[in-house]
Design a protein around this motif. Structure first.
Motif, short mmCIF file in Angstrom:
data_model
loop_
_atom_site.label_atom_id
_atom_site.label_comp_id
_atom_site.label_asym_id
_atom_site.label_seq_id
_atom_site.Cartn_x
_atom_site.Cartn_y
_atom_site.Cartn_z
N GLY A 199 -5.61 -7.51 -16.16
CA GLY A 199 -6.57 -6.82 -15.30
C GLY A 199 -6.19 -6.93 -13.83
N LYS A 200 -5.77 -8.11 -13.43
CA LYS A 200 -5.35 -8.33 -12.05
C LYS A 200 -4.12 -7.51 -11.73
CE LYS A 200 -4.79 -10.84 -8.14
NZ LYS A 200 -4.49 -9.86 -7.11
N ARG A 201 -3.16 -7.48 -12.65
CA ARG A 201 -1.93 -6.71 -12.45
C ARG A 201 -2.25 -5.23 -12.30
NH1 ARG A 201 1.26 -3.61 -15.41
NH2 ARG A 201 3.43 -3.41 -14.85
N GLU A 202 -3.14 -4.73 -13.13
CA GLU A 202 -3.51 -3.31 -13.08
C GLU A 202 -4.20 -2.98 -11.76
OE1 GLU A 202 -3.23 0.42 -14.17
OE2 GLU A 202 -2.50 -1.19 -15.43
N SER A 203 -5.06 -3.87 -11.32
CA SER A 203 -5.75 -3.68 -10.04
C SER A 203 -4.76 -3.63 -8.88
CB SER A 203 -6.77 -4.80 -9.84
OG SER A 203 -7.47 -4.62 -8.65
N ASP A 204 -3.83 -4.55 -8.87
CA ASP A 204 -2.81 -4.58 -7.82
C ASP A 204 -1.91 -3.34 -7.89
OD1 ASP A 204 -3.78 -7.04 -7.01
OD2 ASP A 204 -2.21 -8.20 -8.01
N LEU A 205 -1.56 -2.96 -9.10
CA LEU A 205 -0.71 -1.79 -9.30
C LEU A 205 -1.41 -0.52 -8.82
CD1 LEU A 205 2.01 -0.89 -10.46
CD2 LEU A 205 0.90 -0.66 -12.68
N MET A 206 -2.69 -0.43 -9.09
CA MET A 206 -3.46 0.73 -8.68
C MET A 206 -3.42 0.92 -7.16
SD MET A 206 -7.49 1.53 -9.39
CE MET A 206 -8.03 0.07 -8.52
N VAL A 207 -3.62 -0.15 -6.45
CA VAL A 207 -3.63 -0.06 -4.98
C VAL A 207 -2.25 0.30 -4.44
CG1 VAL A 207 -3.97 -1.38 -2.85
CG2 VAL A 207 -5.58 -1.63 -4.74
N SER A 208 -1.22 -0.37 -4.92
CA SER A 208 0.13 -0.10 -4.41
C SER A 208 0.58 1.32 -4.77
CB SER A 208 1.13 -1.14 -4.92
OG SER A 208 1.29 -1.06 -6.30
N GLU A 209 0.23 1.78 -5.97
CA GLU A 209 0.61 3.14 -6.37
C GLU A 209 -0.07 4.19 -5.51
OE1 GLU A 209 -0.31 3.48 -10.50
OE2 GLU A 209 1.65 2.73 -11.12
N LYS A 210 -1.31 3.96 -5.16
CA LYS A 210 -2.03 4.91 -4.32
C LYS A 210 -1.37 5.03 -2.94
CE LYS A 210 -6.53 4.67 -6.49
NZ LYS A 210 -6.36 5.87 -7.23
#
Length: 89
Positions: free
Chosen positions: A33-44
């Protein structure tokens, strides 16, 4: 203009699927969950920079009528990739 409209509409539907899948993954918590959250922000941030560059290149090369199409294509490619990744189980 009609193609831009349909591409935008399609991207909106796919984006909603990605949002739902991401929220489910983030809600489970833990490292994934943490990885997905971090990935979401960086991808945006990366997608916004890439789309801006694509639009600016259209403007600089005398093709301002293609700027929206090119910027949308950047987001659509990323969203489609996220749907593929998040749908795997």
């Amino acid at each position: 203009m009609n193609k831009l409209f349909t591409d935008t509409l399609k991207m909106g539907f796919v984006a909603n699927q990605v949002i739902g899948l991401r929220l489910m993954k983030i809600a489970t918590g833990g490292a994934h969950g943490k990885r997905e959250s971090d990935l979401m922000v960086s991808e945006k941030l990366e997608a916004a920079a890439e789309a801006s560059l694509a639009a600016a290149m259209c403007m600089a090369t005398g093709q301002p009528h293609r700027a929206a199409e090119r910027a949308l294509a950047v987001y659509a490619k990323r969203i489609d990739g996220n749907l593929t990744r998040l749908s795997k189980r």
